[in-house]
Design a protein around this motif. Structure first.
Motif, mmCIF file in Angstrom:
data_model
loop_
_atom_site.group_PDB
_atom_site.id
_atom_site.type_symbol
_atom_site.label_atom_id
_atom_site.label_comp_id
_atom_site.label_asym_id
_atom_site.label_seq_id
_atom_site.Cartn_x
_atom_site.Cartn_y
_atom_site.Cartn_z
ATOM 1 N N ASP A 229 0.857 -1.174 0.000
ATOM 2 C CA ASP A 229 0.000 0.000 0.000
ATOM 3 C C ASP A 229 0.900 1.233 0.000
ATOM 4 O O ASP A 229 1.781 1.374 0.857
ATOM 5 C CB ASP A 229 -0.892 -0.008 1.239
ATOM 6 C CG ASP A 229 -1.653 1.279 1.406
ATOM 7 O OD1 ASP A 229 -2.422 1.626 0.503
ATOM 8 O OD2 ASP A 229 -1.436 1.950 2.442
ATOM 9 N N LEU A 231 0.440 4.383 0.661
ATOM 10 C CA LEU A 231 0.308 5.370 1.731
ATOM 11 C C LEU A 231 0.994 4.906 3.014
ATOM 12 O O LEU A 231 1.735 5.665 3.642
ATOM 13 C CB LEU A 231 -1.169 5.665 1.995
ATOM 14 C CG LEU A 231 -1.458 6.653 3.127
ATOM 15 C CD1 LEU A 231 -0.900 8.032 2.788
ATOM 16 C CD2 LEU A 231 -2.949 6.736 3.411
ATOM 17 N N THR A 232 0.765 3.666 3.414
ATOM 18 C CA THR A 232 1.261 3.177 4.709
ATOM 19 C C THR A 232 2.493 2.293 4.594
ATOM 20 O O THR A 232 3.178 2.070 5.593
ATOM 21 C CB THR A 232 0.161 2.380 5.422
ATOM 22 O OG1 THR A 232 -0.178 1.231 4.613
ATOM 23 C CG2 THR A 232 -1.077 3.236 5.629
ATOM 24 N N ASN A 273 -11.574 13.241 8.208
ATOM 25 C CA ASN A 273 -11.395 13.834 6.880
ATOM 26 C C ASN A 273 -12.222 15.100 6.715
ATOM 27 O O ASN A 273 -11.738 16.117 6.187
ATOM 28 C CB ASN A 273 -11.789 12.823 5.797
ATOM 29 C CG ASN A 273 -10.684 11.827 5.500
ATOM 30 O OD1 ASN A 273 -9.505 12.124 5.682
ATOM 31 N ND2 ASN A 273 -11.066 10.651 5.059
ATOM 32 N N HIS A 278 -8.170 15.850 4.184
ATOM 33 C CA HIS A 278 -7.702 14.523 3.787
ATOM 34 C C HIS A 278 -6.233 14.285 4.143
ATOM 35 O O HIS A 278 -5.823 13.142 4.349
ATOM 36 C CB HIS A 278 -7.925 14.322 2.286
ATOM 37 C CG HIS A 278 -9.369 14.127 1.921
ATOM 38 N ND1 HIS A 278 -10.016 12.928 2.065
ATOM 39 C CD2 HIS A 278 -10.295 14.997 1.444
ATOM 40 C CE1 HIS A 278 -11.280 13.049 1.673
ATOM 41 N NE2 HIS A 278 -11.481 14.297 1.290
ATOM 42 N N LEU A 279 -5.445 15.343 4.196
ATOM 43 C CA LEU A 279 -4.048 15.161 4.600
ATOM 44 C C LEU A 279 -3.963 14.669 6.036
ATOM 45 O O LEU A 279 -3.118 13.815 6.373
ATOM 46 C CB LEU A 279 -3.268 16.475 4.438
ATOM 47 C CG LEU A 279 -3.030 16.941 2.998
ATOM 48 C CD1 LEU A 279 -2.269 18.263 2.999
ATOM 49 C CD2 LEU A 279 -2.255 15.884 2.214
ATOM 50 N N ASP A 282 -4.870 11.036 5.964
ATOM 51 C CA ASP A 282 -3.738 10.214 5.531
ATOM 52 C C ASP A 282 -2.741 10.012 6.664
ATOM 53 O O ASP A 282 -2.217 8.909 6.865
ATOM 54 C CB ASP A 282 -3.028 10.872 4.344
ATOM 55 C CG ASP A 282 -3.858 10.816 3.074
ATOM 56 O OD1 ASP A 282 -4.851 10.061 3.049
ATOM 57 O OD2 ASP A 282 -3.513 11.524 2.113
ATOM 58 N N GLU A 283 -2.481 11.075 7.405
ATOM 59 C CA GLU A 283 -1.530 10.966 8.520
ATOM 60 C C GLU A 283 -2.086 10.069 9.623
ATOM 61 O O GLU A 283 -1.331 9.339 10.274
ATOM 62 C CB GLU A 283 -1.224 12.356 9.073
ATOM 63 C CG GLU A 283 -0.049 12.396 10.033
ATOM 64 C CD GLU A 283 1.233 11.901 9.417
ATOM 65 O OE1 GLU A 283 2.041 11.267 10.156
ATOM 66 O OE2 GLU A 283 1.449 12.103 8.213
ATOM 67 N N LEU A 285 -3.959 7.459 9.122
ATOM 68 C CA LEU A 285 -3.751 6.093 8.646
ATOM 69 C C LEU A 285 -2.293 5.665 8.810
ATOM 70 O O LEU A 285 -2.007 4.533 9.207
ATOM 71 C CB LEU A 285 -4.178 5.988 7.178
ATOM 72 C CG LEU A 285 -5.678 6.109 6.896
ATOM 73 C CD1 LEU A 285 -5.929 6.178 5.391
ATOM 74 C CD2 LEU A 285 -6.440 4.929 7.503
ATOM 75 N N ARG A 286 -1.371 6.581 8.491
ATOM 76 C CA ARG A 286 0.053 6.239 8.642
ATOM 77 C C ARG A 286 0.408 5.993 10.105
ATOM 78 O O ARG A 286 1.136 5.047 10.422
ATOM 79 C CB ARG A 286 0.916 7.360 8.055
ATOM 80 C CG ARG A 286 1.073 7.277 6.544
ATOM 81 C CD ARG A 286 2.144 8.218 6.050
ATOM 82 N NE ARG A 286 1.705 9.607 6.123
ATOM 83 C CZ ARG A 286 1.194 10.274 5.107
ATOM 84 N NH1 ARG A 286 1.033 9.692 3.930
ATOM 85 N NH2 ARG A 286 0.824 11.539 5.239
ATOM 86 N N ARG A 304 -3.097 -3.258 4.933
ATOM 87 C CA ARG A 304 -4.209 -2.323 4.836
ATOM 88 C C ARG A 304 -5.268 -3.000 3.991
ATOM 89 O O ARG A 304 -5.086 -3.213 2.792
ATOM 90 C CB ARG A 304 -3.761 -1.005 4.205
ATOM 91 C CG ARG A 304 -4.873 0.044 4.195
ATOM 92 C CD ARG A 304 -4.412 1.333 3.574
ATOM 93 N NE ARG A 304 -5.517 2.288 3.470
ATOM 94 C CZ ARG A 304 -5.469 3.411 2.765
ATOM 95 N NH1 ARG A 304 -4.354 3.724 2.088
ATOM 96 N NH2 ARG A 304 -6.506 4.224 2.705
ATOM 97 N N GLU A 308 -10.122 2.538 5.716
ATOM 98 C CA GLU A 308 -9.569 2.668 7.072
ATOM 99 C C GLU A 308 -9.533 1.328 7.802
ATOM 100 O O GLU A 308 -9.440 1.289 9.032
ATOM 101 C CB GLU A 308 -10.386 3.688 7.876
ATOM 102 C CG GLU A 308 -11.846 3.309 8.128
ATOM 103 C CD GLU A 308 -12.790 3.768 7.023
ATOM 104 O OE1 GLU A 308 -13.982 3.964 7.317
ATOM 105 O OE2 GLU A 308 -12.339 3.921 5.877
#
Length: 396
Positions: A229, A231-232, A273, A278-279, A282-283, A285-286, A304, A308
């Motif tokens: 994934d 993003l993560t 969100n 959305h940033l 994203d953070e 989720l990380r 992932r 979510e």
């Protein structure tokens, strides 16, 4: 100059020029491993210049045709290793190599560079070249062994090891023959033809190896992008499905006594969100991925699962242990809110657990965990749902 030696010299120079241009083309416009490619291009360019200066040597002293030529060649060998370190993202040990090269340069300057000192200069050059090629072989082995077995990695770096060994043999010949060894140090004599053939083959094989390394690195990156994934950095759903299937087969064969899984959903993620952007989502989720990874064991698989949702595959974990781990993860999320632009965003998760038992397929186990997750969300979220084998009645 011997005609055959002269011809071989020109072929090696031409090959170095072609390699330099090819790597420059890969660096730009192709942009394939550009940093490593530029170093490889510079390496072959320096070797080409060093060979051109070497071919122009005369008997009288000349710092350009003797000292500078040798330093250009050695710096080219150094850049080969530097490019390999960059290609495989290895810890740099380049400072040591630069220091060694400077020491040899200082030793070379102790005598006037000319044919009269060729034995001394040839000995120093052979030692430095053997060292640099050995270091190059080490870097290639370390990089290749990440994606293949150790014996295959050793097999691929064997040409570089042979190059290092050839300079050791050259040094031995110089020391053994004394003044008669000048015929082998000088590369314009008939006696040097075998050495030039060896250099030609080595240049060709090492060029092929560096290209193969770049391809290996590119394939590894493609595999990473296909399995992870973005993003993560966790395993994605497709790769996790394959790992789940293999784990289930290992359980059916009795290779692992039991396994469990956890399906987790980050609570109120849409609200994060909508409120913070959305940033921030994203953070969140990380950070959740990092918190989950921190509690995972070496053999656990974390992915992932989608949006979510996160899935953990837990070998050798029974029903009691999986709920204990789920509670640990729930507490970790609560105790580590997301810090975002001088604000703290609380994090929590709902968990569904399932443990394998006879008659269940991987999809059945996922459905069981999904049902438990739905019950946890229905109970108010931020909790662990009870395991149930009943079908899901509504979309959570």
């Amino acid at each position: 100059m011997d005609i055959q030696a002269q011809t071989l010299f020109r072929v090696i120079i031409l090959l170095s020029a072609i390699c330099s241009l090819a790597w420059a083309f890969l660096a730009y416009p192709q942009r394939i491993a550009p940093r490593a490619s530029w170093r490889y291009a510079g390496s072959y360019a320096l070797m080409m210049l060093g060979l051109i200066l070497t071919a122009a040597r005369q008997a009288e002293p000349s710092y350009l045709y003797w000292f500078t030529a040798d330093i250009l060649l050695l710096t080219g060998y150094l850049l080969l290793r530097w490019g390999t370190l960059q290609l495989f993202h290895l810890d740099s040990g380049i400072k040591l190599d630069v220091l060694v090269l400077l020491c040899f340069a200082g030793l070379m300057l102790l005598v006037p560079p000319s044919a009269a000192s060729s034995l001394y200069l040839g000995s120093l050059f052979s030692i430095a070249a053997a060292w640099l090629f050995w270091r190059l072989a080490q870097a290639n082995f370390e990089g290749l062994s990440k994606s293949m077995s150790r014996w295959r990695a050793w097999l691929l770096v064997s040409p570089i090891l042979l190059a290092s060994l050839s300079f050791v043999v050259r040094l031995g010949v110089i020391l053994w023959l004394g003044q008669d060894g000048k015929r082998f140090v000088s590369l314009d004599t008939a006696e040097a033809v075998p050495i030039l053939w060896l250099y030609l083959v080595q240049t060709l094989v090492i060029s092929i190896l560096t290209v193969a390394n770049a391809i290996t690195r590119l394939v590894t990156k493609i595999r990473y992008l296909a399995d992870r994934d973005l993003l993560t950095g966790l395993w994605n759903r497709r790769s996790c499905a394959g790992k789940h299937e293999r784990l289930h087969q290992a359980w059916e064969k009795g290779e692992t006594p039991v396994y469990s899984l956890i399906l987790m959903d980050l609570d109120h993620f849409k609200q994060v969100n909508d409120t913070y952007g959305h940033l921030a989502g994203d953070e969140a989720l990380r950070q959740t991925a990092l918190l989950l990874q921190r509690e995972c064991r070496r053999d656990d698989v974390l992915c992932r699962f989608g949006g979510e949702e996160f899935l953990l595959l837990l070998p050798n974990t029974d029903a009691r242990q999986v709920r204990e781990l789920a509670e640990t993860l729930r507490q970790a999320l609560m105790q580590n809110p997301l810090r975002w632009k001088d604000q703290q965003i609380p994090l929590s998760g709902s968990f569904g657990c399932a443990t394998v038992r006879g008659g269940l397929m991987p999809t059945d186990l996922l459905e069981t965990a999904d049902r438990a997750l739905y019950l946890a969300k229905d109970a108010g979220r931020n909790c662990i749902g009870p395991e149930s084998s009943r079908p899901i009645e509504a979309d959570g």
